[in-house]
Design a protein around this motif. Structure first.
Motif: not given
Lengths: 263, 159
Positions: A71-77
């Motif tokens: 969830a973290g890296p996906t939302i950032m991207i």
């Protein structure tokens, strides 16, 4: 409570709430229905993400475990790409240069985060000490599809666009980087998984993607066939009679009254 | 002249498949076969993936069929047809998995394999969707940040 019933109630039912809530939120006639839909979807997301704690013994909770990790890296991207795209030449709601720089930072941090999840200690590991097997499905699938789609996207820009050579280079670059990542991971051991193990998952991912494409095409053919058969069974619409002379003269009069004008 | 140098739509389609073939060829050339891993491990994955994606995509299309049926005088007829398609897929899955260990990828029972298949396909579709969004995001970003293709000189030339 029985383990299967627990998994059904605390994982699969909330999981089904997500698409149902999103579908329900699309009801435009009532704002309350729309908000209830979003609430149902949010409720589903929270329960799915909490599944490693609510149903720790169920193998299904590994999906929730994976979703929590990515969830973290996906939302950032995604936020990064949004900020970069809307800080360019858009007709309305253009963002500032600071937003663009912030978006670039978010995008690259997200990508580095994903990379470190493979190469470093932050790999999604279950409480049993094993690597989450869905992570070993997700990463090869993401890398293979990113390599293929960005290469096809770059070629599509050259094929269908005018003077888009410089823009297509970014997509070719993305394709090369993800391909290089994949080849490195297949030949160099990481902290938590050896290269041979990763190779197996890459081959399985290729088999998986082939299966998904075949299954989806079959479903679309089935869908089209149902519509085709149904449309063929419908009775032909009744043809109306040709206009009479009286009706034609009336129409001519109406047209005459409405065309022309002063010169 | 520039029009002649453009790649055709066929090249775009080949671009979708080329990296997969390249990965297989490179891996096989550099590392050879994977010990204890072969076509017997790949076939069940393809079969399970086909059956599960058929059911999931059919269920999604069933939702669309609801809106299609609504625009017709007999809205239940196409929905009924699509439900039959979903059920055929479901029965085919259970039937094939029940044929023995052929499609059981290390899972102990049919139910465990079914649940694993659904989780597996959802994760794969998530990965595919994320890669599609990243590609489209980069594409859109490069287009919005490129210099305008309409130059003042072309207007003056036309005048």
């Amino acid at each position: 409570m029985d383990e299967i019933v627990e998994a059904a109630l605390l994982f699969w039912l909330p999981f089904a709430f997500i698409p149902f809530g999103l579908w329900f939120s699309q009801v435009k006639s009532s704002i309350i229905s729309s908000r209830i839909g979003y609430l149902i979807a949010l409720f589903g997301v929270i329960f799915v993400l909490a599944s490693p704690w609510t149903v720790p013994k169920s193998p299904s909770s590994a999906v929730g475990h994976l979703l929590g990790f990515i969830a973290g890296p996906t939302i950032m991207i995604l936020i990064g790409l949004f900020k970069i795209a809307y800080s360019g030449n858009v007709p309305v709601g253009r963002l500032s240069i600071n937003d663009r720089n912030f978006g670039l930072a978010l995008f690259f941090i997200g990508i580095i985060w994903f990379s470190l999840m493979h190469w470093w200690e932050i790999t999604p590991v279950m409480s049993s000490g094993e690597i989450n097997r869905y992570w070993l499905i997700f990463l090869p699938n993401l890398l293979i599809s990113l390599t293929c789609l960005s290469l096809a996207g770059g070629l599509a820009m050259l094929s269908f666009g005018d003077s888009r050579t410089s823009e297509s280079r970014y997509l070719f670059g993305t394709s090369i980087v993800s391909f290089a990542f994949l080849i490195c991971a297949m030949n160099i051991d990481s902290t938590n998984i050896d290269a041979v193990g990763f190779r197996e998952y890459v081959w399985l991912s290729i088999a998986d993607l082939i299966g998904i494409v075949i299954g989806s095409v079959l479903a679309i053919i089935c869908f089209a066939s149902v519509i085709f058969v149904y449309e063929n069974t419908l009775p032909k619409p009744k043809s109306i009679d040709a206009p009479t002379t009286e009706e034609l003269s009336k129409i001519s009069q109406v047209i005459l009254d409405n065309i022309g004008g002063e010169e | 002249m520039a029009e002649n140098n453009k790649p055709s739509a066929k090249v775009v389609l080949i671009g979708l498949l080329f990296p997969v073939i390249l990965i297989i060829a490179l891996d096989y050339t550099i590392n050879g076969e994977i010990p204890g891993f072969g076509i017997d491990d790949l076939n069940p994955r393809i079969a399970n993936s086909v059956l599960t994606s058929f059911i999931l995509v059919s269920t999604f299309l069933l939702g669309n069929m609801f809106f299609y049926g609504e625009s017709r005088k007999r809205p239940l007829a196409p929905i009924f047809g699509m439900i039959v398609a979903v059920l055929i897929g479901l029965f085919a899955t259970v039937f094939f998995i029940n044929q023995g260990p052929m499609l059981l990828e290390g899972n102990g029972s049919v139910r465990a394999q079914l649940v694993y298949n659904i989780g597996h396909t959802i994760v794969s579709i998530l990965a595919l969707t994320l890669s599609l969004i990243i590609t489209l995001g980069i594409l859109f970003s490069t287009i919005t940040h490129s210099s305008s293709k309409i130059s003042n000189t072309s207007f003056f030339e036309e005048e």
